[in-house]
Scaffold this motif. Sequence first.
Motif, PDB file in Angstrom:
ATOM      1  N   SER A 265       0.807  -1.222   0.000  1.00  0.00           N
ATOM      2  CA  SER A 265       0.000   0.000   0.000  1.00  0.00           C
ATOM      3  C   SER A 265       0.838   1.269   0.000  1.00  0.00           C
ATOM      4  N   THR A 266       2.102   1.143   0.382  1.00  0.00           N
ATOM      5  CA  THR A 266       2.964   2.322   0.418  1.00  0.00           C
ATOM      6  C   THR A 266       3.463   2.645  -0.982  1.00  0.00           C
ATOM      7  N   LYS A 267       3.352   3.895  -1.345  1.00  0.00           N
ATOM      8  CA  LYS A 267       3.791   4.347  -2.662  1.00  0.00           C
ATOM      9  C   LYS A 267       5.232   4.804  -2.595  1.00  0.00           C
ATOM     10  N   LEU A 268       6.068   4.239  -3.471  1.00  0.00           N
ATOM     11  CA  LEU A 268       7.462   4.647  -3.550  1.00  0.00           C
ATOM     12  C   LEU A 268       7.601   5.658  -4.677  1.00  0.00           C
ATOM     13  N   ILE A 269       8.035   6.857  -4.331  1.00  0.00           N
ATOM     14  CA  ILE A 269       8.129   7.949  -5.298  1.00  0.00           C
ATOM     15  C   ILE A 269       9.591   8.129  -5.682  1.00  0.00           C
ATOM     16  N   ILE A 270       9.925   7.785  -6.915  1.00  0.00           N
ATOM     17  CA  ILE A 270      11.311   7.839  -7.388  1.00  0.00           C
ATOM     18  C   ILE A 270      11.342   8.519  -8.756  1.00  0.00           C
ATOM     19  N   PRO A 271      12.083   9.638  -8.885  1.00  0.00           N
ATOM     20  CA  PRO A 271      12.877  10.300  -7.849  1.00  0.00           C
ATOM     21  C   PRO A 271      12.008  11.126  -6.906  1.00  0.00           C
ATOM     22  N   ALA A 272      12.542  11.393  -5.738  1.00  0.00           N
ATOM     23  CA  ALA A 272      11.831  12.231  -4.775  1.00  0.00           C
ATOM     24  C   ALA A 272      11.788  13.677  -5.276  1.00  0.00           C
ATOM     25  N   ALA A 273      10.689  14.343  -4.995  1.00  0.00           N
ATOM     26  CA  ALA A 273      10.531  15.741  -5.418  1.00  0.00           C
ATOM     27  C   ALA A 273      11.219  16.652  -4.402  1.00  0.00           C
ATOM     28  N   ILE A 274      12.550  16.721  -4.503  1.00  0.00           N
ATOM     29  CA  ILE A 274      13.335  17.569  -3.613  1.00  0.00           C
ATOM     30  C   ILE A 274      14.281  18.415  -4.468  1.00  0.00           C
ATOM     31  N   ASN A 275      14.815  19.471  -3.874  1.00  0.00           N
ATOM     32  CA  ASN A 275      15.703  20.338  -4.648  1.00  0.00           C
ATOM     33  C   ASN A 275      17.137  19.801  -4.641  1.00  0.00           C
ATOM     34  N   GLY A 276      17.992  20.432  -5.417  1.00  0.00           N
ATOM     35  CA  GLY A 276      19.358  19.971  -5.560  1.00  0.00           C
ATOM     36  C   GLY A 276      20.161  20.006  -4.277  1.00  0.00           C
ATOM     37  N   VAL A 277      19.912  21.001  -3.447  1.00  0.00           N
ATOM     38  CA  VAL A 277      20.631  21.108  -2.172  1.00  0.00           C
ATOM     39  C   VAL A 277      20.247  19.952  -1.255  1.00  0.00           C
ATOM     40  N   GLN A 278      18.958  19.639  -1.201  1.00  0.00           N
ATOM     41  CA  GLN A 278      18.499  18.539  -0.355  1.00  0.00           C
ATOM     42  C   GLN A 278      19.016  17.195  -0.863  1.00  0.00           C
ATOM     43  N   LEU A 279      19.024  17.016  -2.192  1.00  0.00           N
ATOM     44  CA  LEU A 279      19.546  15.777  -2.765  1.00  0.00           C
ATOM     45  C   LEU A 279      21.029  15.620  -2.429  1.00  0.00           C
ATOM     46  N   ALA A 280      21.790  16.687  -2.597  1.00  0.00           N
ATOM     47  CA  ALA A 280      23.221  16.623  -2.299  1.00  0.00           C
ATOM     48  C   ALA A 280      23.451  16.296  -0.826  1.00  0.00           C
ATOM     49  N   ALA A 281      22.594  16.831   0.033  1.00  0.00           N
ATOM     50  CA  ALA A 281      22.754  16.608   1.474  1.00  0.00           C
ATOM     51  C   ALA A 281      22.515  15.137   1.828  1.00  0.00           C
ATOM     52  N   VAL A 282      21.410  14.553   1.350  1.00  0.00           N
ATOM     53  CA  VAL A 282      21.122  13.168   1.721  1.00  0.00           C
ATOM     54  C   VAL A 282      22.144  12.211   1.109  1.00  0.00           C
ATOM     55  N   GLN A 283      22.617  12.504  -0.094  1.00  0.00           N
ATOM     56  CA  GLN A 283      23.642  11.650  -0.689  1.00  0.00           C
ATOM     57  C   GLN A 283      24.947  11.736   0.095  1.00  0.00           C
ATOM     58  N   LYS A 284      25.318  12.956   0.486  1.00  0.00           N
ATOM     59  CA  LYS A 284      26.544  13.150   1.260  1.00  0.00           C
ATOM     60  C   LYS A 284      26.461  12.427   2.602  1.00  0.00           C
ATOM     61  N   TYR A 285      25.355  12.631   3.327  1.00  0.00           N
ATOM     62  CA  TYR A 285      25.225  12.013   4.638  1.00  0.00           C
ATOM     63  C   TYR A 285      25.107  10.491   4.534  1.00  0.00           C
ATOM     64  N   ALA A 286      24.488   9.995   3.464  1.00  0.00           N
ATOM     65  CA  ALA A 286      24.372   8.550   3.275  1.00  0.00           C
ATOM     66  C   ALA A 286      25.743   7.915   3.112  1.00  0.00           C
TER      67      ALA A 286
END
Length: 364
Positions: A265-286
Amino acid sequence: MKLYLMYGGRTVEHDVTVMSTRSALGAIDYQKYQVIPVYITHQAEFIKGAPLTAPVADEINLKLEVADHAEWQAAPALSLGTKFDFDEITNENDAVVFPMIHGTFGEDGTIQGLLEVLNVPYVGSEIRASAVAMDKIMSKIIFDEFGIPQVPYVPVLANHFEKAADKQAIVDQVAEKLGFPVYVKPANAGSSIGVSKCLNKAELTADIEAAFKYDDRVIVEFAVHKARELAVGILGNNHPKASIAGEIGKKQDFYDYESKFVDGSTKLIIPAAINGVQLAAVQKYAVTAFNAVGGAGLTRADFFLAEDGQVYMNEIQTMPGFTEFSMYPYLWQASGVSYPELIDQLIQLGLERYQVKHQIAANL
């Protein structure tokens, strides 16, 4: 090459590991690998199935049962097997193990310890990284040291939560430091098992005691208001790559066991609707989190995205789900790595890591 695919086990996610294995069996390159299924029962009995050279039909039961050895040797049946002899993999020069086991007794370093003792190559993180990543208290301490932003939390140990006065002191500490609502989680249980959302002080003691049914270490976390949940896949060893980010579109407060693996029932949204700064942050922290625990092969890093745009790490999983509803394979497919390619890369990373460890051991 022989690929020993281990699944099942004593984990509460036993059925999920079977689902992940079934999905993987449909994607493995049988031109490169002869697959030997090794099913681990709830009682920790290892059962080896017949070698596979093609995907198995959906109606085949992967929860293998022990058959009469002589009869099975004469005519192996797909849903039957024999007791697994560990000498088989220790004497193989061209074999690798893929421990497709999520949660306790699989993702927490225990199966990795067994494979280390046997001195065989395997897919995924080793003992230290698996154990640390699995323990939400230990991993948060390490993430703090590496400057990864996290929500405020309070760790609770079972032997500190026995007397009424101690319980009240912890309830007061949570109320003062975190406020409400909060999430209460077992420190060492995956897939949202034993997790509850607590709305006030009156509910907290019962929620903590419920979490203690799954572990004697519990963590209470601040609940970010209207948080979005993001995920990033990590693939590699010393120089890992981060996938694009995905978002978990929830129908309820949190991404629970049923929505992850059962009803879809959970919808997986790929890619996530986030901005470039947020994407860079989660990739860096990951990547930072992966390196901080000493990860290898694969990891999925989960984040909260607050209304003000702040990113907070939630947790990492060193053996994320591989089912048809799972985020990790989808993230890599959307990042240009197909499911069969992903499995092949993970196997090669396991073999590479095994060679590096042997080189290090030779220098000791």
